[in-house]
Design a protein around this motif. Structure first.
Motif, short mmCIF file in Angstrom:
data_model
loop_
_atom_site.label_atom_id
_atom_site.label_comp_id
_atom_site.label_asym_id
_atom_site.label_seq_id
_atom_site.Cartn_x
_atom_site.Cartn_y
_atom_site.Cartn_z
N THR A 22 0.87 -1.16 0.00
CA THR A 22 0.00 0.00 0.00
C THR A 22 0.90 1.20 0.00
O THR A 22 2.08 1.10 0.29
CB THR A 22 -0.92 0.04 1.23
OG1 THR A 22 -0.13 0.36 2.38
CG2 THR A 22 -1.61 -1.29 1.43
N ILE A 24 1.58 5.06 1.38
CA ILE A 24 1.31 6.27 2.12
C ILE A 24 2.13 7.35 1.44
O ILE A 24 3.34 7.40 1.61
CB ILE A 24 1.73 6.17 3.59
CG1 ILE A 24 1.00 5.01 4.26
CG2 ILE A 24 1.43 7.45 4.33
CD1 ILE A 24 1.39 4.81 5.69
N ASP A 77 -4.38 11.87 -4.60
CA ASP A 77 -3.92 11.63 -3.24
C ASP A 77 -4.15 12.84 -2.34
O ASP A 77 -3.50 13.87 -2.49
CB ASP A 77 -2.42 11.30 -3.30
CG ASP A 77 -1.83 10.90 -1.98
OD1 ASP A 77 -2.55 10.92 -0.97
OD2 ASP A 77 -0.64 10.56 -1.95
N ASP A 222 -6.56 9.80 3.84
CA ASP A 222 -5.50 9.67 2.86
C ASP A 222 -5.90 8.74 1.72
O ASP A 222 -5.80 7.52 1.81
CB ASP A 222 -4.25 9.14 3.55
CG ASP A 222 -3.00 9.26 2.69
OD1 ASP A 222 -3.13 9.62 1.50
OD2 ASP A 222 -1.90 9.00 3.20
N ALA A 225 -3.25 6.17 0.31
CA ALA A 225 -2.80 5.02 1.09
C ALA A 225 -3.82 3.92 0.92
O ALA A 225 -5.01 4.14 1.08
CB ALA A 225 -2.66 5.40 2.57
N GLY A 302 -7.01 4.99 5.20
CA GLY A 302 -6.69 4.83 3.79
C GLY A 302 -7.80 4.21 2.98
O GLY A 302 -8.94 4.03 3.43
#
Length: 422
Positions: A22, A24, A77, A222, A225, A302
């Motif tokens: 994933t 971030i 994002d 986020d 993420a 996320g």
């Protein structure tokens, strides 16, 4: 060939990690002396426009065109302050004529080189920006395409979200942008307040671990993420790593590998919904660097959790809206094999093992780092996407997996049964 004029960023601090396949993508910026941003606008005469996106590993990939000539794919994002060009090989900007910026972050031994490219024409379907400044990395340090199995060229964040009300329908894979002055939310959406801090949206919610009462937390929302929840273990003395957890590499970023734990929290409340037994990544407070210190920040939410809703971001009014979709009651499951893959080759249809969780079914069966997987359960996988390949490892415990492996120019057959690791 695309070209850009120079601009200057005098101070940057960037931190980026990829957590267990994933991402971030958290970028913290301090900008001084940047060129004027002319903004995005809707090209038609209506107060809205819509376009489709691809959802890969819970990440939103949108089509963009730079300078009306170059077709690219960007990750959308909310965890990013600026627009980042991660791969300059197609745009081919002359970075020697652009102003350099300094990039630092967790685990980075040396500064990573990047440059500001100004006055870019930047388009999404039905949306334009005639004067965008972007940050171009000198090299493709992140290799996002290998983790997503398709060409990825950059990351788009605050520059876009700050101009519109943005609705993300994760189920239909449609983004709709609205003129903020004309947007009216529908009644079926639950509404929550957010705080924009350094250009990124935070929400107050609460979660619990089995041995503790509920903990109030400020979490970053986020979209960049793909995990469900991430908690920073040094942000609160009441946050602890559960005994039933996996110690593993939780990320790869500008500084290399980052380690942490993968476990579960008892519950989390979001938008009036009570989620139980939620997968959670536990890491030190990497995101709390000197330029972005947020005293009560405890982590992030996320795409694995956001994907259970249609989500509307209204940055101007600092509001977020949620409406559940058909995935709202889906269990939170992790890779049941222990294998982490990347896609390689000219068409990203070769799948290489880059990490194996110790003691996992694949590890016990003899799968090794560096193996190339050619077949799964009798199917040749050269026509599959990386999502389809990973899907075999996320079915259900006790399902049998039969792999055809290429190792040292020899074919091997390896078989094991999936098992829940956490």
């Amino acid at each position: 060939m695309a070209n850009g004029k120079n601009s200057c960023l005098s101070s940057w601090s960037i931190f980026l990690i990829k957590v267990g396949f994933t991402f971030i993508l958290s970028i913290f910026l301090s900008l001084q002396g940047t060129a004027q941003f002319l903004g995005f606008y809707i090209e038609n005469d209506n107060d809205r426009t819509s376009f489709r996106f691809e959802l890969i590993n819970n990440l939103i990939v949108v089509p963009v065109v730079i300078n009306d000539t170059v077709n690219l794919n960007f990750i959308l994002d909310t965890g990013v302050r600026a627009t980042i060009l991660t791969d300059n090989s197609i745009t081919n900007f002359d970075l020697t004529k652009c102003r350099p910026v300094h990039i630092v972050g967790a685990g980075i031994m040396n500064e990573v080189e990047a440059f500001v490219v100004s006055n870019i024409t930047f388009r999404l379907p039905g949306i334009s920006s005639p004067g965008l400044s972007i940050v171009a990395l000198k090299e493709d340090y992140l290799h996002l395409q290998n983790h997503l199995g398709m060409e990825i060229h950059g990351i788009l964040g605050y520059d876009f979200f700050s101009q519109f009300v943005v609705r993300i329908d994760y189920e239909s894979k449609i983004i709709t942008v609205f003129d903020p002055e004309k947007f009216k939310p529908r009644k079926q959406f639950a509404i929550s307040n957010i705080n924009l801090i350094h250009g990124r949206p935070y929400i107050l919610t609460n979660f619990s671990q089995k041995e503790n009462a509920k903990i109030q937390a400020r979490l970053l929302i986020d979209t960049g993420a793909s995990h469900a929840v991430m908690l920073e273990t040094d942000s609160d003395s009441n946050i602890y790593v559960p005994e039933n957890s996996i110690e593993t590499i939780v990320g790869w970023g500008l500084g290399g590998e980052l380690t942490g734990e993968l476990g579960r929290i008892d519950s989390l409340n979001l938008a009036g919904h009570h989620f139980q037994d939620v997968l959670c990544t536990f890491i030190p407070g990497y995101g709390q660097n000197l330029t972005d210190k947020i005293p009560d920040r405890k982590g992030s939410i996320g795409g694995e959790l956001l994907g259970r809703f249609t989500v509307i971001f209204d940055y101007k009014k600092e509001k977020i809206y949620f409406r559940k979709n058909s995935k709202i009651k889906r269990d939170f499951e992790y890779n049941l094999s222990g294998i982490d893959l990347i896609a390689i080759g000219s068409n990203f249809k070769l799948y290489k093992v880059i990490h194996i969780i110790p003691g996992s079914p694949a590890d016990l069966a003899g799968v090794k780092i560096g193996d190339l997987i050619l077949g799964i359960n009798g199917q040749i996988i050269t026509e599959m996407s990386i999502q389809e390949v990973n899907g075999f490892f996320r079915t259900r415990p006790k399902n049998r997996i039969k792999l055809i492996i290429l190792r040292n120019q020899s074919l091997e057959n390896i078989s094991f049964r999936l098992a829940r690791l956490i």
